[in-house]
Design an enzyme around this catalytic site. Structure first.
Site, short mmCIF file in Angstrom:
data_model
loop_
_atom_site.label_atom_id
_atom_site.label_comp_id
_atom_site.label_asym_id
_atom_site.label_seq_id
_atom_site.Cartn_x
_atom_site.Cartn_y
_atom_site.Cartn_z
N GLY A 111 0.95 -1.25 0.01
CA GLY A 111 0.03 0.13 -0.15
C GLY A 111 0.90 1.14 -0.06
O GLY A 111 0.40 2.31 -0.13
N ARG A 112 2.10 1.01 0.25
CA ARG A 112 3.02 2.35 0.31
C ARG A 112 4.50 2.04 -0.03
O ARG A 112 5.14 2.45 0.31
CB ARG A 112 3.06 2.91 1.63
CG ARG A 112 3.48 2.05 2.87
CD ARG A 112 3.28 2.75 4.15
NE ARG A 112 3.19 2.09 5.34
CZ ARG A 112 3.42 2.52 6.69
NH1 ARG A 112 3.77 3.67 6.57
NH2 ARG A 112 3.32 1.65 7.63
N LYS A 131 9.73 2.22 0.62
CA LYS A 131 8.47 2.11 1.46
C LYS A 131 8.16 3.53 1.91
O LYS A 131 9.14 4.34 2.51
CB LYS A 131 8.90 1.39 2.80
CG LYS A 131 7.78 1.14 3.61
CD LYS A 131 7.88 0.19 4.94
CE LYS A 131 6.92 0.35 6.03
NZ LYS A 131 7.20 -0.64 6.95
N GLY A 144 -0.24 6.34 1.57
CA GLY A 144 0.93 5.72 0.91
C GLY A 144 2.35 6.08 1.39
O GLY A 144 3.30 5.94 1.04
N ARG A 201 5.63 -12.79 1.19
CA ARG A 201 5.16 -12.88 2.59
C ARG A 201 4.36 -14.02 2.55
O ARG A 201 3.77 -14.66 1.40
CB ARG A 201 4.21 -11.76 2.97
CG ARG A 201 5.32 -10.40 3.03
CD ARG A 201 4.30 -9.38 2.40
NE ARG A 201 5.18 -8.02 2.15
CZ ARG A 201 5.60 -7.39 3.13
NH1 ARG A 201 5.00 -7.48 4.27
NH2 ARG A 201 6.46 -6.35 2.62
N ASP A 270 0.69 -11.27 6.86
CA ASP A 270 0.91 -10.48 5.66
C ASP A 270 2.68 -9.85 6.13
O ASP A 270 3.28 -9.26 5.23
CB ASP A 270 0.12 -9.25 5.32
CG ASP A 270 -0.06 -8.47 6.33
OD1 ASP A 270 -0.83 -9.02 7.27
OD2 ASP A 270 -0.10 -7.12 6.41
#
Ligand code: AMP
Ligand code: MG
Length: 518
Positions: A111-112, A131, A144, A201, A270
């Site tokens: 997501g980021r 990241k 983000g 992951r 995750d």
């Protein structure tokens, strides 16, 4: 190739790096296909500056550490430079799912985070991932971004864990920008560049299992086997063998966490690496005064991820992985019981966790006590010490470090350890038994001390140390961050000039709270 002129004109080092990134668009993960990721450029951050840099991580990639001084460095490792890249070369965000705090959370994903690509060096290949580089199709409600505070924590701890000898993703740099980011209060943005052979992951497997996409599940498993666990191919059932290897690596990892008092804080599926690496540093913590129930994540109100829960949770996470692999684990009809044995075999493989974890933990605490030979009662001796430490909230790192000063002959070296305990009768009793046990060892005090000091670190990334570096960095003074990173590079060395970094936490450290907010 079409990198931006400003970067192309800067030092040859950086140009070479970018060329390498471009040249290798055969990135193993990216070759899996569009079901696995989305390509997109990073969202730019204004006026980026280097906050932290790891020369060790640079060397891992075969990069000259001097590149950090290149004006293009911050542009590249915020992702700003990716605006100029052609589509096939753009970074990518991968899709995964997962169980968060024990509950199926459905689709998540980077997501980021954005992977820049992979670099080969010295026969090894590493993926470079930004990241905090802006929104992706998997951002959900998030912005983000990552704030400076959490990026510094991830940077410091990745490198610190590596130097402690614990498997982990690495961190090349933290780049800051004054762009505001809203959290509980307004903070500023940063991008940390992570380095790892893979960022796959457990949640990547869960994603395709939950969507009933067995072809993609197999593609992913084959990729992981081919790249990281090639010996599994020789097995009757490569996917069962893969599960076995991941279970073993995870058990070994958590044993190492327990042995240094490290608490991950968010062991969602995750956040579990398929390679058994420590990944996704958020509200992690090293326990100071030992509390087996230590919860480092302020958001973890139930204590699901407390220190003592970590082994059990790791096992639970492996269970989720096993379930996801079931469509690949071949049916094995057993004539004698007239049923399919695949579930029983997967369960047996999963139960191997205990067989790996128990001995791995015992081995580590055995070494932490400085025991060379194995005698009955050794594990109980370690357990008793942990019980006494818990009752007295004795500092985890200092207790083990100071234990090396205890002499097998007399009580002359007991005081430094004893001073950490409230229950003096308890620790005196234990020390007497410890001394009796040491008497059975042929090794002399000096040799034992040396061996113990190689497994019991003097320096760990205590919360307050990170906090001090963060406070200074917020004022644009990055010298404390650099100094702390240097201390943590040699966690087992005495470094007498840095004793302050090994001291008990100051009173204000007790008020520090670390949450999922990052
Ligand atoms: P974490 O608990 O930090 O591992 O994050 C869980 C999920 O939320 C992952 O899919 C992250 O990529 C995503 N995420 C966390 N923070 C943000 C953010 N600020 N913006 C977008 N996505 C985020
Ligand atoms: Mg995560």
């Amino acid at each position: 190739m079409s990198f931006s002129p400003s970067i192309a004109e800067s030092s040859t080092n950086l140009s070479a790096l970018i060329e390498a990134l471009f040249a290798q668009r055969q990135d193993a993960f990216a070759s899996l296909g569009s079901a696995f990721y989305t390509r997109l450029p990073a969202s730019p951050l204004p006026a980026p500056y280097v906050v932290g840099f790891s020369a060790d991580a640079a060397c891992l990639l075969g990069l000259d550490p001097a590149i950090a001084a290149d004006p293009g460095f911050a542009e590249l490792f915020t992702g700003n430079a990716t605006r100029e890249w052609r589509h096939e070369a753009l970074p990518y965000a991968s899709v995964y799912s997962g169980h968060q705090f024990g509950v199926w959370a459905g689709q998540l994903g980077d997501g980021r985070a954005l992977s820049l690509g992979e670099l080969d060096h010295a026969g090894k290949r590493y993926e470079l991932q930004l990241k905090g580089s802006g929104r992706t199709p998997y951002s959900r409600m998030g912005d983000g971004r990552a704030v400076l505070r959490s990026s510094i924590r991830e940077f410091l701890c990745s490198e610190a864990m590596h130097h402690l000898g614990i498997p982990t993703t690495r961190a090349l740099s933290v780049i800051g920008s004054d762009q505001p980011v809203r959290r509980e209060e307004i903070e500023t943005a940063a991008v940390v560049t992570r380095v790892s052979p893979s960022f796959v992951r457990f949640g990547h497997f869960e994603h395709f299992y939950a969507a009933d996409r067995t072809n993609e599940l197999r593609t992913l498993a084959d990729h992981v086997i081919e790249r990281f666990y090639p010996a599994c191919r020789e097995s009757d059932d490569p996917y069962l063998a893969l599960l076995d290897r991941v279970v073993a690596a995870t058990a070994e990892l958590v044993a190492q966490w327990q042995a240094v008092g490290f608490c991950h804080g968010v062991m969602n599926t995750d956040n579990m690496s398929i390679l058994g690496l420590t990944i996704d540093y958020g509200p992690f913590g090293f326990v100071d005064g030992f509390d087996a129930g230590y919860i480092c994540n302020h958001s973890d109100t139930q204590g699901r991820y407390a220190y003592r829960m970590q082994p059990q949770i790791a096992y639970w996470n492996c269970f989720c992985l096993a379930q996801s692999l079931m469509p690949l684990i071949g049916e094995r009809y057993d004539e004698t019981v007239r049923s399919d044995r695949s579930v029983a075999d997967a369960q047996a493989t999963l139960d191997g966790f205990k067989g790996h974890f128990g001995p791995a933990l015992e081995r580590r605490f055995h070494a932490k006590l400085g025991l060379h030979e194995t005698h009955e009662g050794d594990a109980a001796l370690a357990d008793r010490l942990l019980g006494l430490m818990h009752a007295s909230r004795a500092d985890f790192t200092l207790t083990f470090r100071r234990l090396s000063q205890v002499s097998k002959r007399d009580a002359s070296g007991d005081a430094p350890v004893r001073d950490l305990f409230l229950d003096l009768a308890g620790i005196d009793g234990w020390l007497a038994d410890y001394r009796a046990r040491l008497a059975l060892e042929p090794r002399e005090d000096d040799a034992r001390r040396e061996a113990m000091n190689r497994v019991n670190p003097k320096f760990v990334l205590r919360n307050h140390l990170a906090e001090t570096a963060i406070r200074r960095a917020k004022e644009k003074d990055f010298s404390e961050l650099e100094r702390l990173a240097a201390v943590l590079r040699q966690p087992f060395d005495e470094q007498p000039e840095n004793d302050a970094y090994a001291a008990l936490p100051p009173d204000w450290a007790g008020t520090l709270e670390v949450s999922c907010s990052s």
